[in-house]
Design an enzyme around this catalytic site. Structure first.
Site, short mmCIF file in Angstrom:
data_model
loop_
_atom_site.label_atom_id
_atom_site.label_comp_id
_atom_site.label_asym_id
_atom_site.label_seq_id
_atom_site.Cartn_x
_atom_site.Cartn_y
_atom_site.Cartn_z
N ASN A 155 0.80 -1.23 0.00
CA ASN A 155 0.00 0.00 0.00
C ASN A 155 0.83 1.28 0.00
O ASN A 155 0.36 2.32 -0.46
CB ASN A 155 -1.01 0.00 1.16
CG ASN A 155 -0.38 -0.33 2.50
OD1 ASN A 155 0.67 -0.97 2.57
ND2 ASN A 155 -1.01 0.10 3.57
N GLU A 251 3.99 -5.50 11.94
CA GLU A 251 2.94 -4.49 11.87
C GLU A 251 1.87 -5.06 10.95
O GLU A 251 2.05 -5.13 9.73
CB GLU A 251 3.50 -3.18 11.33
CG GLU A 251 2.65 -1.98 11.72
CD GLU A 251 1.85 -1.44 10.55
OE1 GLU A 251 0.69 -1.89 10.39
OE2 GLU A 251 2.35 -0.58 9.83
N CYS A 286 -3.80 -0.51 6.96
CA CYS A 286 -4.08 -1.29 8.17
C CYS A 286 -4.60 -0.41 9.30
O CYS A 286 -5.26 -0.88 10.22
CB CYS A 286 -2.83 -2.04 8.62
SG CYS A 286 -1.38 -1.00 8.82
N GLU A 464 7.15 1.09 16.08
CA GLU A 464 7.94 1.73 15.04
C GLU A 464 7.81 3.25 15.14
O GLU A 464 7.02 3.77 15.90
CB GLU A 464 7.50 1.23 13.66
CG GLU A 464 7.71 -0.26 13.46
CD GLU A 464 7.29 -0.72 12.08
OE1 GLU A 464 8.17 -1.13 11.30
OE2 GLU A 464 6.08 -0.70 11.79
#
Length: 487
Positions: A155, A251, A286, A464
């Site tokens: 993405n 993630e 997400c 992150e």
């Protein structure tokens, strides 16, 4: 309209040079906006991964000796290259992953900011001293892990490639990038642009599919593997990594909630509901707040405003700078999203807008779906439980706070949550109750560099975009020094 670009390097970038895959296999990569091939790209096999790891281990031995401030300087030089080539890299991503080129230029800026950020943190990998009395000194130091593999999602291909190499490189590791199978071109172009700034082997880019990903996760010469992807992909990476007991950073997916209380302004809530879905890149995020829980007192007022708020998102050719909403990344994903829409209709959800493939003849060859909103969704419906990764929003009314929170937390995911209220007590109470790793109050969809981003439950492991990410690519060593004199 931007031209359809392609990098010169379409093979495997290993050890500072371009190599043909040992199998000789090249596969077509497509433009999802037109469903036409752009070019053929190498597909790495397990044998190619062996070669990449060997080169990375050699590169690591050199890179770990580079003083931290010099590593930081090189990362900032890479950031400058990213900024200088932002339009070209954005055009590559628009053509290859389907996101609008105007938004992809912003992705390049985000990636450059992450490189600068971690380049400035290289002196923060600090240890501690532990009191031992007058006869000893005890201290800890942090050292790089070795070789880090980063497996990327489709993405935001370039942003993930450039931004996610920053922390492990700053910590002194060599990095092997596996770009998304659907959209590898921007990662390959980055290797062309910055390869000469790093010692040979420190950065490798190995396009490929499941075989390459599994080989990286299970390879004994890889010291950590990080993935951005689906829950299913995360489970596969964890299983493959377990054979060598290597740490993972994951993630993963989300089925995120936006919660609006009765005191919130309906116009602001409606704008947030649309903004939180990331319709610009077709909801392929997400972190999208794809479940909107709206208090019954403002439910109708919010729903009435959604079509107008949605009007700015019109599917168009991704490489056109006027486009505000791009294409779905692949035919398989397109079919999957349409199946979710059909199931929502069959289960009794009320279609507020969208739900169709656009009838614009210019878009006939590509993978497009209108921005779609369903109202009166119930928690049992498939669109309320499963991650769609597409432009489909579920809106649900609520009146009982405890029951609403139970429903919010009932899914296996826990990545983001957005809360809308003017009541400070409600805001803090709900933020603490939400089972999610990243919570906004009267805000949605934004990341803030320096703050920890990551999920709870099956939405991931680790954090992150913060100092913690840098530390996660180091390992701690304790050193004890005796000061006792002989005799």
């Amino acid at each position: 309209m931007l031209d359809k670009p392609a990098p010169t390097g379409r093979s495997l970038y290993i050890g500072g040079s371009w190599r043909h895959p040992l199998s000789g296999r090249y596969v077509a990569t497509l433009n999802p906006g037109t469903n036409e091939p752009i070019c053929d790209v190498a597909e790495a096999s397990a044998a190619d991964i062996d070669a990449a790891v060997a080169a990375a281990r050699a590169g690591f031995r050199m890179w770990r000796q580079v003083p931290p401030l010099e590593r930081g300087r090189i990362l900032k030089a890479i950031a400058a290259v990213v900024r200088d080539n932002a339009r070209e890299l954005a055009a590559l991503d628009a053509a290859n992953c389907g996101n609008p080129v105007r938004e992809m230029i912003g992705d390049a800026g985000i990636a450059a900011a992450q490189l600068d950020f971690f380049g400035g943190l290289v002196t923060e990998m600090k240890g501690d001293t532990i009191p031992m009395g007058p006869d000893a000194i005890n201290l800890t130091v942090r050292q790089p892990l070795g070789v880090v593999a980063r497996i990327l999602a489709f993405n935001h291909p370039f942003m993930f490639c450039a931004g996610k190499m920053a922390a492990p490189l700053a910590a002194g590791n060599a990095v092997i990038i596996k770009p998304p199978e659907q959209a590898p071109l921007s990662s390959l172009r980055l290797a062309e642009l910055i390869g000469g700034l790093l010692p040979e082997g420190v950065l490798s880019v190995v396009p490929g599919g499941r075989e390459a990903g599994t080989a990286l996760a299970s390879h004994p010469g890889v010291d950590k593997v990080a993935l951005i992807g689906s829950v299913q992909a995360g489970r596969a990476v964890m299983k493959a990594a377990s054979d060598t007991i290597k740490p993972v950073l994951l993630e993963l997916g989300g089925k995120n909630a936006l919660i609006a209380f009765a005191d919130a302004d309906p116009a602001r809530v409606a704008a947030a509901v649309v903004a939180g879905m990331n319709f610009t890149w077709c909801g392929q995020s997400c972190g999208s707040t794809s479940r909107a829980f709206i208090h019954r007192d403002i439910y109708d007022a919010v729903l009435a405003r959604l079509p107008e708020k949605l009007s700015g998102f019109v599917p168009g050719i991704p490489t056109d700078e006027a486009t505000t909403m791009g294409a779905i990344v692949s035919a398989n994903q397109h079919d999957r999203i349409l199946d979710f829409i059909a199931s929502a209709k069959a289960e009794g959800a009320r279609l507020v807008c969208g739900g169709r493939v656009p009838d614009d003849p210019r878009l006939g060859g590509g993978f497009y779906i209108e921005p779609t909103i369903f109202a009166d969704v119930t928690p049992q419906m498939r669109i309320a439980r499963e991650e769609i990764f597409g432009p489909v929003l579920s809106v649900m009314p609520w009146s009982d706070e405890a029951q609403m929170l139970e429903t919010v937390n009932s899914v296996e995911y826990g990545l983001t949550c957005s809360i809308w209220t003017n009541d400070l007590v409600k805001a803090h109470r709900t933020a603490l109750a939400a089972e999610a790793g990243f919570v906004w109050v009267n805000e949605v969809a934004k990341h803030f560099l320096g703050t920890p981003f990551g999920g709870w439950k099956q939405s991931g492991i680790g954090r992150e975009e913060c100092l913690g990410e840098l530390i996660a690519f180091t390992q701690e060593k304790n050193i004890h020094v005796s000061l006792k004199l002989p005799g």
